[in-house]
Design an enzyme around this catalytic site. Structure first.
Site, PDB file in Angstrom:
ATOM      1  N   GLU B 118      80.002 -19.783  54.749  1.00 18.23           N
ATOM      2  CA  GLU B 118      79.216 -18.795  54.003  1.00 18.23           C
ATOM      3  C   GLU B 118      80.148 -17.806  53.275  1.00 18.23           C
ATOM      4  O   GLU B 118      81.116 -17.338  53.853  1.00 18.23           O
ATOM      5  CB  GLU B 118      78.315 -18.028  54.978  1.00 18.23           C
ATOM      6  CG  GLU B 118      77.338 -17.074  54.283  1.00 18.23           C
ATOM      7  CD  GLU B 118      76.478 -16.290  55.275  1.00 18.23           C
ATOM      8  OE1 GLU B 118      76.880 -16.140  56.439  1.00 18.23           O
ATOM      9  OE2 GLU B 118      75.385 -15.833  54.868  1.00 18.23           O
ATOM     10  N   LYS B 192      69.801 -18.343  50.069  1.00 10.98           N
ATOM     11  CA  LYS B 192      69.499 -18.097  51.489  1.00 10.98           C
ATOM     12  C   LYS B 192      68.063 -17.615  51.686  1.00 10.98           C
ATOM     13  O   LYS B 192      67.681 -16.576  51.145  1.00 10.98           O
ATOM     14  CB  LYS B 192      70.488 -17.047  51.996  1.00 10.98           C
ATOM     15  CG  LYS B 192      70.472 -16.772  53.478  1.00 10.98           C
ATOM     16  CD  LYS B 192      71.625 -15.793  53.816  1.00 10.98           C
ATOM     17  CE  LYS B 192      71.784 -15.535  55.291  1.00 10.98           C
ATOM     18  NZ  LYS B 192      73.003 -14.721  55.565  1.00 10.98           N
ATOM     19  N   CYS B 229      73.370 -19.822  57.076  1.00 14.45           N
ATOM     20  CA  CYS B 229      73.555 -18.934  58.240  1.00 14.45           C
ATOM     21  C   CYS B 229      72.281 -18.660  59.058  1.00 14.45           C
ATOM     22  O   CYS B 229      71.807 -19.521  59.768  1.00 14.45           O
ATOM     23  CB  CYS B 229      74.222 -17.630  57.801  1.00 14.45           C
ATOM     24  SG  CYS B 229      74.975 -16.738  59.201  1.00 14.45           S
TER      25      CYS B 229
END
Lengths: 359, 359
Positions: B118, B192, B229
């Site tokens: 990330e 994300k 994540c």
């Protein structure tokens, strides 16, 4: 596999030094110390006399404004007692006798809610593919022999009991978990939502996928739900119980080693983390042999390894792979909300987006 | 924690005898043998010279009517190079140099698709709560310095590269993964979906939850997706990528030990099982220190431990907790469909029921 019965947790405990064990425990179990709870002398005696293992662990919550809500949960794994060619009533009564001693012991340790394994009063005969031979094991959820038997114990011990059985509802079978309250009253039931279709094994010729949705039972001690066996593979099944308010979800199972023993430690634990509740994973033990009408034989070996996970992801060691056992966890239900507060999974779940995408 | 850097997998390997290791491996990793792939001499040399770890494992599928579809996937974990007070371009160029050597090595081992961690070109400065100081790290997804740099490597090595960056889209930031195809062309991006709100740490002051849904990128080698994540905590996020056809889902992360290191081995692995695809879990390493404008200091330590899981639930050992590393897995994509055939999770998912319940 000569040593295949050796317990994973025992291997670790015996072979690592203290420093290594701390690292292993922190990463694997989620905490360095298992927080074992001391058992009574009488429990040790009963465990020895009746040949079942007992272990107990606690999961405490942080101190906060609200009072702790301490509850003791019991998980039971057991083998059948008689061979599967004996009369059905004899087979069931033999299991009743065994279970009575375990529940009695759990009660003496102050267990408030106990859950038995999937279709606990019978051998898991579904692998035979036959129905008629075994029909005597199917019973009424509200007033069958299992419910009657456990109602007495529930009342006697002021205990909520989750009883997964093969239900006969006017000739239609279901794979059902009955919930009996601490007064011995039938509180309700949940029918298995997802039926396995694994390799050539299927349960769809016995019963249909459950029609009871995702009920959460408000008991005196906690809000509980039941995700029966194969339902643990389905994330949405776990999630709906959370959305409906469960603090504890039991996963009574009958699972064999050939398929996915390595999943066993993953799925229910993932569910506890994702949904900020306790999960209690129960699997039967022992080998069950069956002879079909045509003389062919089939047998199944279950790997036990029952364990529990807290909403913060910490888990207990497992019960053994092959012995009857009682696992007790003393939990503070406040831990559910505390995990939600820390992790924010609810708050960030974007369920509206998924509802749209699924439609 | 004196030995806290000691690797979980190493502890096990060193302390169990062969029989015990078989039991441990079968239950924990899902298979007795890790199926290590032999590395080239030149890889060992590059690994030593450039101070990064390399390991490689294979996941084969059963023989079947269809031809095997062998793909090599690469996962990269790394620390930053310069201290965070250096000029931004210098910091980024130093990381570029490091990554170039790792990608070069991956290419020489025949890796087809590689994924970085990330926001790989920068320190994970979000813990400072500050924006202006670090704005130089935000860049265009389609033509920023990272994309240009990786496009050259992608083309040179005939490799698909997944590049998670901090995206600047006309002044609006996003946490974005860019996908570059094997010709070095920008193929698309994913933003994300779920932003962490863990304890007092939140990313919502930097960017909004992703607006790109759940894209699956059809590359020359496999259909891939990226779950960035914190999205790994959300089962539905994983599921939508499966419904959209992913064979492989990467989970590039920047995750610290204080929070949930014990979850790390659970969630992406559960996703691989539940969705019958490969998951590749990547986490950065090293300690990053920052000084805020007001002179206060903040630092974060990441625990690496990148690993991969196959659709049958088997997983690799982890890369280390503290060293740069390249993990290579050689996989047969047919294993995805084979896992679906065996487990039937798709077939039994009852998504219509859940779509209704969620609405």
């Amino acid at each position: 596999m000569a040593n295949s019965r050796e317990n994973f947790d025992e291997i670790i405990k015996r072979n690592l030094n203290l420093e290594q064990l701390k690292i292993f425990n922190r990463i694997y179990y989620g905490r360095e110390d298992h927080c074992e709870v001391k058992l009574k002398e009488s429990t040790m005696t009963s465990s020895k006399d009746n040949n079942f293992e007992v272990s107990a662990y606690s999961f405490t919550a942080a101190k906060e404004g609200r009072k702790p809500r301490i509850v003791k949960l019991g998980l039971v794994q057991h083998s059948i007692v008689l061979t599967t060619d004996k009369p059905i009533k004899e087979q069931r009564d033999a299991v009743f006798n065994k279970i009575e001693k375990i529940i009695e012991t759990a009660a003496s340790e102050g267990v408030n809610i106990i859950c038995l394994q999937e279709t606990w009063p019978m051998p898991f005969f579904l692998c035979t593919g036959e129905k008629e031979e075994w029909a005597g094991f199917a019973e009424s959820a509200s007033e069958g022999p299992s419910t009657k038997f456990l109602s007495n114990l529930a009342k006697k011990f002021n205990m909520v009991i989750v009883s997964p059985i093969l239900e006969d509802d006017n000739g239609t079978w279901w794979n059902t978990a009955v919930v009996i309250d601490e007064n011995g009253r039938y509180l309700g039931k949940h029918r298995k939502n997802h039926l396995p279709s694994v390799g050539s094994f299927s349960e769809t010729s016995f019963y249909a996928p459950g029609d009871t949705g995702h009920p959460v039972f408000e008991t005196k001690f906690a809000r509980i739900a039941v995700n029966i066996c194969y339902g643990r593979h389905h994330a949405l099944n776990w999630m709906m119980f959370a959305l409906n308010g469960a603090d504890v979800v039991f996963n009574p199972s009958a699972t064999v080693a050939e398929f996915g023993e390595s999943f066993w430690g993953i799925e229910a634990r993932n569910a506890a983390i994702a949904n900020s509740y306790f999960t209690c994973s129960i699997n039967r033990v022992g080998t069950e042999k069956f002879t079909r009408k045509d003389g062919s034989e089939v047998s199944r070996s279950f790997y036990g390894s029952s364990y529990a996970t807290a909403p913060n992801g910490c888990r207990t060691p497992s019960l053994s792979r092959d012995k009857d056992g009682l696992l007790i966890i003393e939990v503070d239900i406040n831990l559910c909300r505390q995990a939600k507060d820390i992790w924010g999974f609810n708050m960030t779940s974007r369920l509206d987006m998924y509802a749209k995408e699924l439609n």
